[in-house]
Write a protein that holds these residues in place. Structure first.
Motif, PDB file in Angstrom:
ATOM      1  N   ARG A 192     -32.527  18.983  -8.269  1.00  0.00           N
ATOM      2  CA  ARG A 192     -31.129  19.204  -8.645  1.00  0.00           C
ATOM      3  C   ARG A 192     -30.677  20.523  -8.021  1.00  0.00           C
ATOM      4  NH1 ARG A 192     -33.360  17.019 -13.570  1.00  0.00           N
ATOM      5  NH2 ARG A 192     -32.313  15.086 -14.242  1.00  0.00           N
ATOM      6  N   THR A 193     -29.657  21.151  -8.598  1.00  0.00           N
ATOM      7  CA  THR A 193     -29.173  22.426  -8.073  1.00  0.00           C
ATOM      8  C   THR A 193     -29.607  23.567  -8.998  1.00  0.00           C
ATOM      9  OG1 THR A 193     -27.065  22.464  -9.268  1.00  0.00           O
ATOM     10  CG2 THR A 193     -27.137  21.212  -7.206  1.00  0.00           C
ATOM     11  N   GLU A 196     -28.676  23.446 -12.698  1.00  0.00           N
ATOM     12  CA  GLU A 196     -29.390  22.573 -13.638  1.00  0.00           C
ATOM     13  C   GLU A 196     -30.838  22.995 -13.869  1.00  0.00           C
ATOM     14  OE1 GLU A 196     -25.930  20.850 -12.190  1.00  0.00           O
ATOM     15  OE2 GLU A 196     -27.701  20.957 -10.896  1.00  0.00           O
ATOM     16  N   LEU A 217     -31.526  20.171  -4.290  1.00  0.00           N
ATOM     17  CA  LEU A 217     -31.229  18.762  -4.032  1.00  0.00           C
ATOM     18  C   LEU A 217     -32.227  18.141  -3.052  1.00  0.00           C
ATOM     19  CD1 LEU A 217     -27.339  19.027  -3.826  1.00  0.00           C
ATOM     20  CD2 LEU A 217     -28.672  17.946  -5.650  1.00  0.00           C
ATOM     21  N   LEU A 240     -26.246  14.271  -6.857  1.00  0.00           N
ATOM     22  CA  LEU A 240     -26.193  14.180  -8.310  1.00  0.00           C
ATOM     23  C   LEU A 240     -25.306  13.028  -8.748  1.00  0.00           C
ATOM     24  CD1 LEU A 240     -25.998  17.960  -9.284  1.00  0.00           C
ATOM     25  CD2 LEU A 240     -28.008  16.481  -9.083  1.00  0.00           C
ATOM     26  N   ARG A 248     -28.389  16.325 -18.056  1.00  0.00           N
ATOM     27  CA  ARG A 248     -28.067  16.828 -16.717  1.00  0.00           C
ATOM     28  C   ARG A 248     -27.771  15.652 -15.795  1.00  0.00           C
ATOM     29  NH1 ARG A 248     -33.454  20.003 -15.525  1.00  0.00           N
ATOM     30  NH2 ARG A 248     -34.245  18.125 -16.560  1.00  0.00           N
ATOM     31  N   PRO A 251     -30.545  12.972 -10.424  1.00  0.00           N
ATOM     32  CA  PRO A 251     -30.661  13.077  -8.965  1.00  0.00           C
ATOM     33  C   PRO A 251     -30.908  11.711  -8.331  1.00  0.00           C
ATOM     34  CG  PRO A 251     -32.677  13.833 -10.015  1.00  0.00           C
ATOM     35  CD  PRO A 251     -31.722  13.522 -11.117  1.00  0.00           C
TER      36      PRO A 251
END
Length: 353
Positions: A192-193, A196, A217, A240, A248, A251
């Motif tokens: 994720r980024t 998160e 990511l 996402l 969250r 992904p």
């Protein structure tokens, strides 16, 4: 704002004198604690202050759990841990090392002790579940951090990828950076980024400040192996999607986005598991108010209930369980202190209620 954690650290490091704490008069009640990590130690501390006979059973050769075995020394030094453990032992707590608990032993504890507290930690790493992860140069964060804490220097090469976004991933990345040196390269790969990431924001910032790269990511699809050792990760870019059960965004792999991330070693830090194979029930369940499990007079807390969590939460659970055991002992044994036959403050409080 004041950095309260650092103020507490300063006070703990500067105070070398005795704690002034004394064990309470023996009340004849025996408690077995499975696990000498922060939760088990905290529980034993508060029980000993009220005169309980406490025996801790630890599978390793040392106490402290995750704090002693895996938290990097630059975050928590050995002397501080030893001082805390010695203070608990001074209260009369007994620790039995290399004590492997199976179902037979667990049932014996239930017969021989009045109460049992299950305080085992999440001491097993979670596999990535991708091809090639059994190759040389691939390890989980527990094995890696434990080896470094014991003074070993795993052969990482010069390019290291850490897979994961939690606090233990940050610990693994910062430790690896210290081993590979200024000419080495450490990257944290997260699907994720940064927004998160479950790691504390200050831990992520500390990692970035030390020159560790964050690759967002991105998720590994497999390890590419040459002569038995990992040489690169085949990764995919992610995007996402909708929110999943974790709260969250989920992904999602982007088809056709694969690329190779050249590495000399990979550290997997995607989670930890608790091994409760000695527990006779399929799952450990607790009463949230008392921490008692579905087995009478058997309590649970820390990682055994929460899964991998913070030291503070584990310690808090240990204190809560100690309070629950005291309340139960009031009812079962009418425990008293040695204050001239007068009931303890806890007894008085219970009577007022």
């Amino acid at each position: 704002p004041l950095l309260i954690r650092e103020i507490k650290r300063f006070i703990a490091q500067k105070h070398d004198g005795p704690t002034g704490l004394q064990p309470g008069p023996a009340n004849g009640v025996r408690v077995a604690i499975i696990g000498a990590g922060p939760s088990g130690l905290a529980c034993s501390h508060f029980l000993a202050l009220d005169g309980f006979e406490v025996h801790i059973f630890e599978s390793k050769t040392f106490a402290g759990g995750w704090a002693s075995d895996a938290i990097p020394a630059f975050r928590l030094d050995e002397a501080s841990i030893k001082k805390d453990i010695d203070a608990i032992l001074a209260l009369g707590v007994n620790i039995h090392y290399q004590a492997k608990i199976d179902r037979q032993k667990f049932e014996q504890f239930r017969r021989d002790f009045n109460y049992v507290y299950i305080a085992v930690g999440a001491q097993e790493g979670t596999e990535l579940g991708v091809p090639g992860e059994d190759a040389e140069g691939v390890m989980d964060q527990l094995r890696f951090l434990s080896a470094v804490r014991r003074g070993e220097r795993p052969d990482l090469g010069k390019k290291v990828a850490v897979i994961g976004g939690g606090n233990s991933a940050m610990d693994a990345a910062r430790t690896a950076k210290r081993l590979v040196g200024t000419d080495g390269e450490v990257s944290v790969v997260y699907r994720r980024t940064r927004k998160e990431m479950p790691a504390a924001s200050e831990e992520v910032q500390a990692m970035l400040d030390e020159g560790i790269r964050l690759i967002e990511l991105t998720a590994p699809e497999c390890m590419l192996v040459e002569d038995g050792r990992v040489r690169s990760n085949l990764c995919f870019r992610m995007e996402l999607g909708e929110t999943d059960a974790s709260g969250r965004p989920r992904p999602i792999k982007i088809d056709g986005s694969e690329f190779e991330l050249n590495v000399d070693s990979v550290i997997s830090a995607i989670g930890q598991r608790v091994n409760l194979d000695f527990f006779p029930e399929e799952k450990l369940e607790i009463n949230p108010a008392t921490h008692e499990t579905q087995l009478e007079n058997v309590f649970g807390g820390g990682d055994a209930v929460r899964g991998a969590s913070t030291l503070i939460k584990a310690i808090a659970d240990g204190k809560k369980v100690a309070e629950s055991i005291k309340r139960r002992a009031l009812k079962d044994f009418r425990i008293q202190t040695g204050d001239g036959g007068k009931a303890s403050d806890l007894v008085k409080l219970q009577q007022r209620r």
